[in-house]
Design a protein around this motif. Structure first.
Motif, PDB file in Angstrom:
ATOM      1  N   THR A  26      -5.032   8.036  -1.907  1.00 45.91           N
ATOM      2  CA  THR A  26      -3.873   7.502  -2.627  1.00 45.91           C
ATOM      3  C   THR A  26      -3.522   6.113  -2.121  1.00 45.91           C
ATOM      4  N   LEU A  27      -3.623   5.928  -0.798  1.00 49.11           N
ATOM      5  CA  LEU A  27      -3.155   4.705  -0.152  1.00 49.11           C
ATOM      6  C   LEU A  27      -4.224   4.124   0.761  1.00 49.11           C
ATOM      7  N   LEU A  28      -4.436   2.823   0.649  1.00 50.07           N
ATOM      8  CA  LEU A  28      -5.315   2.094   1.565  1.00 50.07           C
ATOM      9  C   LEU A  28      -4.470   1.066   2.305  1.00 50.07           C
ATOM     10  N   ILE A  29      -4.525   1.123   3.633  1.00 51.77           N
ATOM     11  CA  ILE A  29      -3.798   0.176   4.470  1.00 51.77           C
ATOM     12  C   ILE A  29      -4.801  -0.731   5.163  1.00 51.77           C
ATOM     13  N   ALA A  30      -4.611  -2.027   5.038  1.00 49.32           N
ATOM     14  CA  ALA A  30      -5.477  -3.015   5.687  1.00 49.32           C
ATOM     15  C   ALA A  30      -4.640  -3.796   6.690  1.00 49.32           C
ATOM     16  N   SER A  43       0.833   3.962  -8.410  1.00 48.69           N
ATOM     17  CA  SER A  43      -0.591   4.139  -8.175  1.00 48.69           C
ATOM     18  C   SER A  43      -1.365   2.904  -8.626  1.00 48.69           C
ATOM     19  N   GLY A  44      -2.207   2.389  -7.740  1.00 46.53           N
ATOM     20  CA  GLY A  44      -3.048   1.250  -8.069  1.00 46.53           C
ATOM     21  C   GLY A  44      -2.431  -0.111  -7.795  1.00 46.53           C
ATOM     22  N   GLN A  45      -1.148  -0.176  -7.445  1.00 49.61           N
ATOM     23  CA  GLN A  45      -0.531  -1.467  -7.142  1.00 49.61           C
ATOM     24  C   GLN A  45      -0.972  -1.973  -5.773  1.00 49.61           C
ATOM     25  N   HIS A  46      -0.966  -3.301  -5.634  1.00 59.01           N
ATOM     26  CA  HIS A  46      -1.378  -3.942  -4.383  1.00 59.01           C
ATOM     27  C   HIS A  46      -0.202  -4.725  -3.807  1.00 59.01           C
ATOM     28  N   LEU A  47       0.132  -4.467  -2.544  1.00 59.43           N
ATOM     29  CA  LEU A  47       1.271  -5.098  -1.896  1.00 59.43           C
ATOM     30  C   LEU A  47       0.818  -5.902  -0.687  1.00 59.43           C
ATOM     31  N   PHE A  48       1.314  -7.140  -0.606  1.00 57.74           N
ATOM     32  CA  PHE A  48       1.058  -8.006   0.542  1.00 57.74           C
ATOM     33  C   PHE A  48       2.284  -7.989   1.450  1.00 57.74           C
ATOM     34  N   VAL A  49       2.094  -7.572   2.688  1.00 59.58           N
ATOM     35  CA  VAL A  49       3.178  -7.535   3.673  1.00 59.58           C
ATOM     36  C   VAL A  49       2.961  -8.675   4.656  1.00 59.58           C
TER      37      VAL A  49
END
Length: 230
Positions: free
Chosen positions: A167-171, A35-41
């Motif tokens: 819970t999840l934000l997708i950009a 929770s709260g982590q940010h991932l760059f794909v």
């Protein structure tokens, strides 16, 4: 005293999806974000980024493997239940923003509350608080979205995506049409507001310059490595 292990915000287990027509296959052995982590794909066009997002949103179901969202087995839900979960627990900021041009700023944000069937009064106040925090005070709220600048429209899109504290934000490539200054401003606002909500962010882009905003990355060219520290 024994403490319960924290449930990951998002977790993929031996996920596989393929298109039978051409034999293309997406396989992710493992992926887990707290929770709260940010991932760059990152990945080029055609690398499977859009397919991955559709799987994470529950729009597409995997051929094999598991997708867990905040402890719920997304891969086992019916289409109707996936729609309900997506409305309440997954926010999306699209490349094209997808605002309704003739609706007001506030109504564009509150559309998400209607789909999520969230309490109207609570969501109205949260929408106003978010817009204010994002630099769009009350004088903007009644304006049609089409009358705002691109930068202001992006802030409306962020407010809409975060309205229900998902819970999840997708950009999905939301900065591709921006110059460097506006791109950096957008990134700072997006991640700051996500942090306030404790929302996990998965940000997809081919622009490797944006990687500096993230602590974790996933390369579509080497999915076997999974999530690694930047």
């Amino acid at each position: 005293m024994t403490t319960k292990p924290k449930i990951p915000a998002i977790e993929l287990k031996d996920l596989t999806f393929w298109y039978r027509a051409d034999g293309w296959q997406l396989h992710i052995p493992a992926l887990s974000l707290a929770s709260g982590q940010h991932l760059f794909v990152r990945g080029a066009s055609g690398s499977g980024k859009t397919t991955l997002l559709n799987l994470l949103c529950g729009i597409t179901v995997p051929n094999a493997g598991e997708i867990w969202l905040n402890g719920q087995a997304l891969h086992q839900l019916s289409a109707a239940k996936r729609d309900k979960l997506r409305a309440a627990d997954i926010g999306v900021v699209f490349q094209q923003l997808n605002l309704i041009p003739y609706l007001s700023v506030l109504d564009n944000v509150l559309l998400r509350a209607a789909f999520a069937k969230a309490p109207a009064a609570v969501m109205q106040q949260r929408a106003q608080d978010l817009l204010t925090a994002l630099g769009l005070p009350a004088s903007y709220w009644a304006q049609p979205a089409s009358q705002l600048s691109v930068g202001q429209q992006q802030r409306v899109a962020i407010a809409r995506a975060l309205l229900t504290q998902p819970t999840l934000l997708i950009a999905d490539e939301p900065t591709s049409a921006l110059d460097a200054d506006n791109r950096d401003a957008f990134m700072q606002v997006l991640l700051a507001e996500a942090d306030k909500s404790g929302t996990t962010v998965i940000f997809v882009s081919h622009d490797q310059q944006l990687q500096r905003y993230f602590h974790y990355q996933l390369a579509m060219t080497d999915l076997a490595k999974g999530v690694v520290a930047c």
